[in-house]
Design an enzyme around this catalytic site. Structure first.
Site, PDB file in Angstrom:
ATOM      1  N   VAL A 207      28.372  48.778  73.234  1.00  0.00           N
ATOM      2  CA  VAL A 207      27.491  49.347  74.254  1.00  0.00           C
ATOM      3  C   VAL A 207      26.865  50.621  73.691  1.00  0.00           C
ATOM      4  CG1 VAL A 207      27.278  50.089  76.645  1.00  0.00           C
ATOM      5  CG2 VAL A 207      29.041  48.441  76.021  1.00  0.00           C
ATOM      6  N   CYS A 288      33.901  71.403  48.467  1.00  0.00           N
ATOM      7  CA  CYS A 288      34.616  72.161  47.431  1.00  0.00           C
ATOM      8  C   CYS A 288      36.125  72.096  47.639  1.00  0.00           C
ATOM      9  CB  CYS A 288      34.152  73.616  47.434  1.00  0.00           C
ATOM     10  SG  CYS A 288      32.635  73.876  46.512  1.00  0.00           S
TER      11      CYS A 288
END
Length: 676
Positions: A207, A288
């Site tokens: 949906v 990082c």
């Protein structure tokens, strides 16, 4: 009970309350049974596991508001007013126990309901079971002359059944694995209640905006209610928006471990789900941190999961187009680069399982030795920032390389899992019983015999690492392009000679693949198959990386939960929340006052149950004397039909806003269309 009743209601109502309660003593209200059963089961688990706080006090919960109303005089003459009270007369009807509790009229109303249930997971299975037990949507006027409307239940869920679902989604069995949840759940409840046959519609459509042509406004507008059994906020908000647009009642629910909630949303009477914004959890780990500076074991799991996706899913998919001769011309730089990467991969392809072990050993060296040496080459242990502070300070942990040890179980597991997955994507047979410990040991000995080339720091990689650290995080677009680790430099304008040579090389490599009966197969991550090496690979890789950074390790099962994105769920919690959701649906069908509807928040671990009246919708004052809520709207019908100009339409709209109120409500609580 009388003492409690006196404290709960006014003195004059005590006798009525007690007699009404006594009238239901022979009845059975299945959702209420499920509610009590879920709490009792959790208390049993607590006593066995000695985990969480036990229930050490009186616990009382009732839904007397759904019992048929009666005056004191009527209750004093039960036999005389039996028909008026709508209490069920003894019969062989399976809903006799329900009718004793809610009355004949309410039982018929439940049968005539049209309910849309979104999601057939843990809560969905419990909800559907409750619906079957109370006969929701089973009405058929052709078979029962007392019914006026046909009932039905529409369910939808795009997912299929996985092994991890079986411990809490009790409509499913092992024989149902990989089958659609919606159709399987529908078949299961039809066995519980055969009258649901032809009354339950199972779909596999998600949906969302893309299926608005299936789940139309007309569809939502005809529903009695929508009940959510979803597991993500985005889907909940979309369903909420459709229900607000179409003025359809919504009963929302969710669980997380021992916690759960139920929210009742009724047009014009309550706020919507989206009226309150929960704090957003930022689950995204900076690139990082993921690539160079993990702070906890879960970061290592995410890193290993990312490597699995790139090495064994994305990379094979990128190579698959090159397995057959290319039909179209290669012109662009990007196409030449992809072709060059493919040829490089074909040059390094393994021919047997021993070659796969060698590749695994080289990758061990890369991930747990060379990459760490490169990082320390850029940022030595005594490196300092521009501010003069030491670079390697918490939360950054300096890395320590691992020395391959054929007797270290984690190292062995990494080699075997990596080799097996490499063999899979290149169509190489994996030796039988590769997971057996004695076989693993022999593979580790083979890996230890390979000569590893001496590592030399790379200046270009060093500059890239510095740039990434300074930037803090790569842009998402750049990250998406990093599909393969090998970098290939190509001139902006590739020559025809270069393209011709590459195509000749590719044709030769395709021939080698065909002669060796090899193919390229991508591996889609599957958490529920413990023998496919997927979790084995992520577990070994994550823990090896954790050792490199001196972090606590993570267990195999927790690796599976984190890598598989498994949302913690307890069967006891889902039973309780689905029961509360069903009881609120019964209240909604009965049309009780909004003050008797209840939002619920539960934490079975404490244990804690909070029930509150649904919040009122926020009122906005558009002008003096005109206040609206999110449910209000003006429906303007252009006076000249399709010939109305935009200026004329805006003038009509202005008239509506200045001089009229929103469209009047109909009996159901929604607004009737009106024209200016």
């Amino acid at each position: 009970l009388v003492s409690w009743a006196r404290r709960s209601v006014q003195e004059t109502e005590v006798e009525v309350f007690i007699k009404k309660f006594a009238m239901t003593a022979q009845g059975v209200l299945s959702p209420l049974c499920a509610f009590i059963g879920g709490i009792a089961a959790q208390e049993v688990v607590k006593s066995v596991t000695q985990k969480y706080s036990p229930l050490c006090q009186l616990f009382c919960y009732h839904v007397m508001e759904i019992v048929p109303t009666a005056t004191k005089e009527e209750l004093n003459e039960i036999e005389k007013h039996h028909a008026k009270l709508e209490v069920a007369i003894e019969s062989k009807d399976r809903y006799e126990g329900l009718r004793i509790c809610v009355g004949d009229k309410m039982a018929r109303k439940l049968k005539e309901s049209e309910v849309f249930m979104v999601g057939c997971g843990a809560i969905g299975c419990e909800l559907l079971k409750n619906y079957a037990m109370i006969g929701l949507g089973t009405g058929d006027p052709t078979k029962d002359s007392q019914l006026q409307h046909k009932g039905r239940i529409i369910i939808t869920d795009p997912d299929v059944i996985e092994v991890s679902n079986l411990n809490r989604q009790f409509l499913f069995r092992e024989k149902h694995l990989r089958k659609p949840k919606s159709t399987t759940a529908a078949a299961a409840v039809m066995q519980m209640n055969p009258t649901l046959k032809d009354k339950i519609i199972a779909r596999m459509d998600k949906v969302h905006e893309g299926t608005s042509n299936i789940f139309t406004d007309k569809f939502f507008g005809e529903l009695t209610a929508v009940t959510n059994a979803l597991d993500n906020v985005q889907a909940r908000r979309y369903i909420d928006s459709r229900c607000v647009t179409n003025k359809t009642p919504l009963i929302e629910s969710g669980t997380l471990g021992a916690k759960g909630h139920v929210q009742v949303i009724i047009p014009y009477k309550t706020e919507s789900y989206s009226s309150q914004n929960d704090p957003e959890e930022n689950l995204e780990i900076p690139v990082c941190t993921l690539k160079m500076f993990p702070e906890e074991a879960v970061h290592c799991v995410e890193w290993a999961r990312d490597k699995f996706e790139k090495l064994f899913n994305q990379k094979p998919k990128n190579l698959q187009p090159f397995v057959t001769p290319m039909e179209q011309e290669v012109k662009s730089t990007q196409e030449v680069k992809a072709l060059t990467v493919a040829i490089k991969a074909f040059n390094k392809k393994p021919l047997n399982f021993n070659d796969c072990i060698k590749i695994a050993r080289m990758k061990f060296q890369k991930y747990f030795v060379n990459d760490l040496r490169q990082l320390l080459y850029v940022y030595p242990l005594d490196a300092k920032t521009k501010e003069g502070q030491f670079f390697w300070t918490l939360p950054k942990h300096p890395p320590h390389e691992l020395k391959f040890d054929p007797k270290n179980q984690l190292h062995v597991d990494f080699i075997v899992a990596f080799a097996a997955l490499t063999a899979k994507i290149w169509g190489i047979a994996i030796p039988p019983n590769a997971r057996a410990e004695e076989n693993k040991a022999s593979y580790a000995k083979i890996a230890a015999e390979f000569t590893i080339p001496e590592y030399v720091p790379n200046a270009k990689k060093a500059s890239e690492i510095s740039a990434q650290v300074e930037k803090g995080e790569k842009g998402q677009e750049e990250e998406k392009k990093e599909v393969v680790e090998a970098e290939v430099e190509i001139e902006e304008a590739p020559s025809e000679d270069l393209i011709g040579k590459l195509l000749d090389d590719l044709e030769a490599k395709i021939g080698e693949l065909a002669s060796n009966s090899q193919s390229i197969i991508s591996e889609e991550f599957e958490k529920d198959n413990d023998s496919n090496f997927h979790i084995d690979f992520i577990y070994a890789m994550a823990n090896c990386r954790a050792q490199c950074y001196k972090l606590d390790g993570i267990s195999w099962i927790n690796t599976k939960i984190k890598a598989g994105r498994i949302v913690p769920a307890l069967a006891t919690t889902t039973a309780v929340m689905a029961a509360l959701q069903t009881l609120e649906l019964v209240k909604l069908e009965k049309g009780v006052d909004i003050s008797l509807q209840r939002n619920a928040f539960v934490n079975l671990a404490l244990p804690y149950l909070s029930l509150s009246e649904p919040g009122n919708p926020k009122v906005i004052e558009l002008r003096p004397g005109l206040k609206v809520t999110l449910w209000d709207r003006w429906e303007v019908k252009p006076s000249q039909g399709y010939n109305t100009t935009f200026a004329e339409f805006m003038e009509q709209l202005k008239t509506c806003l200045l001089y009229t109120s929103p469209s009047p409500r109909d009996q159901r609580g929604s607004r009737m269309p009106s024209s200016a």
